[in-house]
Design a protein around this motif. Structure first.
Motif, PDB file in Angstrom:
ATOM      1  N   LYS A  29       0.702  -1.201  -0.110  1.00 33.48           N
ATOM      2  CA  LYS A  29      -0.081   0.009  -0.116  1.00 33.48           C
ATOM      3  C   LYS A  29       0.959   1.391  -0.013  1.00 33.48           C
ATOM      4  O   LYS A  29       0.593   2.288  -0.605  1.00 33.48           O
ATOM      5  N   ILE A  30       1.839   1.254   0.787  1.00 34.82           N
ATOM      6  CA  ILE A  30       2.905   2.300   0.681  1.00 34.82           C
ATOM      7  C   ILE A  30       3.284   2.655  -0.802  1.00 34.82           C
ATOM      8  O   ILE A  30       3.395   3.954  -1.218  1.00 34.82           O
TER       9      ILE A  30
ATOM     10  N   VAL B 243       2.639   5.064  -6.618  1.00 36.88           N
ATOM     11  CA  VAL B 243       1.950   4.983  -8.168  1.00 36.88           C
ATOM     12  C   VAL B 243       0.865   5.778  -8.189  1.00 36.88           C
ATOM     13  O   VAL B 243       0.783   6.606  -9.324  1.00 36.88           O
ATOM     14  N   VAL B 244      -0.175   5.942  -7.399  1.00 43.94           N
ATOM     15  CA  VAL B 244      -1.162   7.023  -7.275  1.00 43.94           C
ATOM     16  C   VAL B 244      -0.757   8.324  -7.574  1.00 43.94           C
ATOM     17  O   VAL B 244      -1.252   9.163  -8.569  1.00 43.94           O
ATOM     18  N   ARG B 245       0.423   8.796  -6.811  1.00 43.72           N
ATOM     19  CA  ARG B 245       0.709  10.095  -6.963  1.00 43.72           C
ATOM     20  C   ARG B 245       1.392  10.213  -8.216  1.00 43.72           C
ATOM     21  O   ARG B 245       1.340  11.270  -8.921  1.00 43.72           O
ATOM     22  N   SER B 246       2.271   9.200  -8.676  1.00 41.57           N
ATOM     23  CA  SER B 246       2.911   9.275  -9.992  1.00 41.57           C
ATOM     24  C   SER B 246       1.647   9.278 -11.049  1.00 41.57           C
ATOM     25  O   SER B 246       1.979  10.065 -12.031  1.00 41.57           O
ATOM     26  N   ASN B 247       0.627   8.767 -10.916  1.00 37.72           N
ATOM     27  CA  ASN B 247      -0.379   8.939 -11.893  1.00 37.72           C
ATOM     28  C   ASN B 247      -1.016  10.383 -12.170  1.00 37.72           C
ATOM     29  O   ASN B 247      -1.376  10.671 -13.142  1.00 37.72           O
TER      30      ASN B 247
ATOM     31  N   LYS C  31      -7.752   0.494  -5.238  1.00 35.02           N
ATOM     32  CA  LYS C  31      -8.124   0.189  -6.914  1.00 35.02           C
ATOM     33  C   LYS C  31      -6.862  -0.215  -7.510  1.00 35.02           C
ATOM     34  O   LYS C  31      -7.008  -1.267  -8.204  1.00 35.02           O
ATOM     35  N   VAL C  32      -5.740   0.619  -7.319  1.00 31.98           N
ATOM     36  CA  VAL C  32      -4.593   0.323  -7.909  1.00 31.98           C
ATOM     37  C   VAL C  32      -4.076  -1.260  -7.410  1.00 31.98           C
ATOM     38  O   VAL C  32      -3.537  -2.033  -8.256  1.00 31.98           O
ATOM     39  N   LEU C  33      -4.249  -1.583  -6.142  1.00 32.62           N
ATOM     40  CA  LEU C  33      -3.887  -2.829  -5.657  1.00 32.62           C
ATOM     41  C   LEU C  33      -4.873  -4.045  -6.255  1.00 32.62           C
ATOM     42  O   LEU C  33      -4.042  -4.980  -6.578  1.00 32.62           O
ATOM     43  N   PHE C  34      -5.982  -3.618  -6.358  1.00 27.14           N
ATOM     44  CA  PHE C  34      -6.588  -4.797  -6.847  1.00 27.14           C
ATOM     45  C   PHE C  34      -6.496  -4.957  -8.404  1.00 27.14           C
ATOM     46  O   PHE C  34      -6.537  -6.156  -8.651  1.00 27.14           O
TER      47      PHE C  34
ATOM     48  N   GLY D 154      -7.159  -8.633  -8.638  1.00 22.34           N
ATOM     49  CA  GLY D 154      -8.410  -9.063  -7.752  1.00 22.34           C
ATOM     50  C   GLY D 154      -7.964  -9.963  -6.465  1.00 22.34           C
ATOM     51  O   GLY D 154      -9.069 -10.565  -5.632  1.00 22.34           O
ATOM     52  N   LYS D 155      -6.614 -10.125  -6.145  1.00 24.85           N
ATOM     53  CA  LYS D 155      -6.416 -11.163  -5.310  1.00 24.85           C
ATOM     54  C   LYS D 155      -5.793 -10.502  -3.986  1.00 24.85           C
ATOM     55  O   LYS D 155      -5.075 -11.204  -3.137  1.00 24.85           O
ATOM     56  N   LEU D 156      -6.235  -9.087  -3.856  1.00 23.24           N
ATOM     57  CA  LEU D 156      -5.735  -8.442  -2.665  1.00 23.24           C
ATOM     58  C   LEU D 156      -5.935  -9.157  -1.229  1.00 23.24           C
ATOM     59  O   LEU D 156      -5.038  -9.284  -0.305  1.00 23.24           O
TER      60      LEU D 156
END
Length: 216
Positions: free
Chosen positions: A62-63, A68-72, A167-170, A175-177
């Protein structure tokens, strides 16, 4: 005679516009390079997120997923800024056409709005400030609007981050989070420990790379 006029009065309106357009193209290429670097670093980070989630280290996943979210978001910001540079270039081309009719540069509120937005982007802030001052002297723009940076961005990121990260992790774990979060009871082998240490090093490296690009 032309040389004397340039010495006395400075560049002609046409020369000013061409110089600004050249700067805009240069800054646009710089943004392209930054977006490519972000893509490369983000792709590596995504692979590391998958590895961390597969090993059950959801906290670390998650960290890194947050980066990755910030990068997007940063890539979206750069993409919008590149489009704004293109819009200013189009406006300047129209100015060139008007010069042939009126013999001078015309005031443009659109260029002023676009320039004001671009000044907020650190990567091209200095260049846009200089161009804005030149355009103001040339009569295209009035005094710049308030260019105070928006401070709400970090708050918005915090509000959206958890949902976006999940969402990114999923997506990255197919979908195996939930499965990734279940850790077995067996003691890890020496090989597992070595792999975990390598994964941790990679995670830190990718975080540093992304942070360097995001703060640039």
């Amino acid at each position: 005679m032309q040389t004397i006029n340039r010495f006395l009065y400075g560049p002609t309106p046409e020369e000013r516009v061409r110089a600004w357009q050249a700067k805009l193209r240069s800054e646009s290429r710089q943004l392209d390079r930054e977006m490519r670097q972000l893509d490369m670093a983000t792709n590596k980070a995504r692979q590391s997120v998958k590895q961390l989630a597969t090993k059950g280290d959801v906290k670390s996943a998650k960290i890194l997923a947050r980066e990755v979210v910030r990068s997007n978001k940063q890539k979206d910001r750069l993409s919008v800024s590149k489009a704004r540079l293109g819009s200013i270039g189009t406006q300047l081309s129209q100015q060139m056409a008007m010069i042939k009719v009126t013999g001078s540069l015309q005031k443009s509120t659109e260029i002023m709005k676009l320039s004001n937005a671009l000044i907020k982007l650190p990567q091209i802030s200095q260049t846009m400030r200089e161009m804005s001052m030149e355009m103001t002297k040339a009569g295209i723009m009035e005094e710049m609007l308030d260019d105070t940076l928006d401070m709400e961005e970090d708050e918005e990121l915090e509000e959206e981050a958890d949902a976006e990260v999940d969402k990114v992790l999923f997506e990255l774990t197919n979908g195996k989070l939930g499965e990734a979060g279940s850790v077995g009871t067996e003691l890890p082998s020496r090989q597992d420990k070595l792999e975990d240490e390598e994964t941790d090093r990679n995670m830190e490296k990718y975080r540093e790379q992304l942070n360097g690009l995001l703060s640039g």
